[in-house]
Enzyme design. Structure first.
Site: not given
Ligand code: UD1
Ligand code: CA
Length: 451
Positions: A7, A14, A165
């Site tokens: 992902l 941030r 997680n």
């Molecule tokens: C996420 C998890 C959380 C976990 C954490 C670990 C979810 C809802 N939460 O939170 O439980 O503890 O990671 O680091 O999954 N991304 C996309 N498309 C989107 C949103 C995000 O591609 O629409 C990608 C981001 O680029 C990133 C990753 O997914 O690489 C994680 O997204 P981020 O927003 O950082 O999630 P966290 O809030 O860290």
């Molecule tokens: Ca993250």
């Protein structure tokens, strides 16, 4: 069949940066690059990267190493995985990784697949002193994983939980895409959370599991520049430890900066404050002394490099470079050579046993074997518009302070007299001399002093 979905579509607000988050470097390599390397090392070759923000940068960097899926608007991690529909219907297991977890290693990826053998979903979790902003793993009375709750959606009790997680999961691929259909966005952030799949799978009676990692730092997520610095420290330590385990002597690992893809043979010693970048390869029994900087350098065995910069260049066995020398643009120093103090080579091929020991610039040139280049020699390779080559053949002797105005060829065993500006080629065995003849005015020294 083993697949992966990474992902990488988020902006990374941030980070406060124009660069998308997954392209931020850790140990001089984009985070997404580390993840793809770890997957490939674990033999997961079917990789889909979900791109959105900075898609062009990510694609330009990873090229055709992976497949891509595009997430037009960032509606959450669950929504991101839905975009990887190219995998829908495939048999086998799929690992899903957040693109902002750069430190993950192949061993943990392999363990995660293994942990999911008899399950439909395995979430990779970690025990921390404080859960921070991570999603919390909620277990039932029999300690079976029940659901994941995002920090923002936690009750007070859930927030106090310390098993989190890591953002890594392995799914039975078919069930992953079945389950995704049931994800909703009724939560604090109005996003489609991938993490809701734990509850959905449990409701469907599909077997869910959690695997706790031994070393939580390896699975850290990078959300801001402070996290980035932590990942950098972890990665550099990890890289240095691998080299030490392989027999490389690092005098002060905390002040040694080696990129992830660098290869170093055993019994090489690296002094403090050395930077080795890119795809550099260093042989055995070398000494890389302080303040050396190497990028994409290929170094043979038993080479000494002292306070020097070597970029896109090669130095073969038993040669010494420095102190204070600079080799660049496809320079190749062959075996048993001596280069420096204070020498610059650019796009120069320098043959076995040749020496260039002091204060010299050689550019766009080919030097044969066993040549001695005196102090302060310059190849005059540039006329302000074009560059020209200098060729010097085996056994020649270039006197100190000579200028070789290119294009020019100096023959085998030829001699250039010190202080000559050479504009015409010199044949094998001949001497080139180009300077005013000296005259001596008797007694003038004393006369001048007494004036
Ligand atoms: C996420 C998890 C959380 C976990 C954490 C670990 C979810 C809802 N939460 O939170 O439980 O503890 O990671 O680091 O999954 N991304 C996309 N498309 C989107 C949103 C995000 O591609 O629409 C990608 C981001 O680029 C990133 C990753 O997914 O690489 C994680 O997204 P981020 O927003 O950082 O999630 P966290 O809030 O860290
Ligand atoms: Ca993250």
């Amino acid at each position: 069949m083993k697949s992966a979905i990474v992902l990488a579509a988020g902006k990374g607000t941030r980070m406060k940066s124009t660069l998308c988050k997954v392209m931020h470097p850790v140990a001089n390599k984009p985070m997404i690059g580390h993840i793809v390397s770890a997957l490939k090392a674990a033999d997961v070759n079917h990789i889909v990267v979900v791109v959105g923000h900075g898609a062009e940068d990510v694609k330009e960097y990873l090229k055709d190493e992976v497949q891509y899926a595009t997430q037009m608007s960032q509606l959450g991690t669950g929504h991101a995985v839905m975009q990887a529909s190219a995998l829908e219907g495939l048999d086998g297991d799929t690992i899903v990784l957040n693109g902002d977890g750069p430190c993950i290693q192949k061993e943990t990826i392999l363990k995660a697949f293994d942990a999911n053998k008899d399950h439909a979903l395995t979430v990779i979790s970690a025990n921390l002193a404080h859960g921070g902003s991570y999603g919390r793993i909620v277990r039932d009375e029999s300690s079976h994983v029940k659901k994941i709750v995002e920090a923002k959606d936690c009750t007070k009790e859930e927030y106090a939980l310390t098993e989190i997680n890591t953002g890594l999961y392995v799914f039975k691929n078919k069930q992953l895409f079945e389950g995704l259909k049931e994800i909703k966005n009724d939560n604090a952030q109005k996003e489609y959370y991938l993490t809701d799949l734990v509850e959905i799978f449990n409701r469907k009676g599909w077997s869910t599991n959690a695997m706790i990692v031994d070393e939580p730092d390896e699975t850290m997520g990078v959300n801001d520049r402070c996290d980035l610095a932590k990942a950098e420290t972890w990665m550099r330590n990890h890289i240095n430890e691998q080299h030490m385990k392989n027999g490389v002597h690092l005098i002060d690992p905390s002040n040694t900066y080696i990129d992830a893809d660098v290869e170093i043979e055993s019994d090489t010693t690296i002094y403090p404050n050395v930077v080795i970048q890119g795809n550099s390869k260093i042989g055995a029994h070398c000494e890389i002394l302080s303040n050396s900087f190497l990028r994409n350098a290929v170094i043979g065995d038993d080479v000494i490099i002292d306070s020097s910069k070597i970029v896109e260049s090669q130095v073969d066995a038993h040669s010494t470079v420095g102190p204070m020398s600079h080799l660049r643009n496809q320079t190749h120093v062959h075996e048993n050579c001596r280069i420096g103090n204070f020498v610059e080579f650019k796009n120069t091929d320098f043959g076995n046993g040749s020496k260039c020991a002091h204060l010299t610039y050689l550019g766009d040139s080919t030097f044969g074997k066993n040549i001695n280049v005196g102090c302060g020699v310059v190849t005059v390779n540039y006329d302000g518009k074009n560059k020209f080559r200098t060729t010097v053949k085996d056994g020649a002797f270039i006197g100190s302070n000579c200028n070789l105005v290119a294009p020019v060829t100096i023959g085998e065993n030829a001699l250039l007299a010190a202080g000559s500006t050479i504009t015409n080629s010199v044949d094998d065995g001949d001497m080139g001399i180009a300077r005013a003849r000296q005259s001596v005015i008797q007694g003038y020294g004393t006369k001048y002093k007494n004036k």
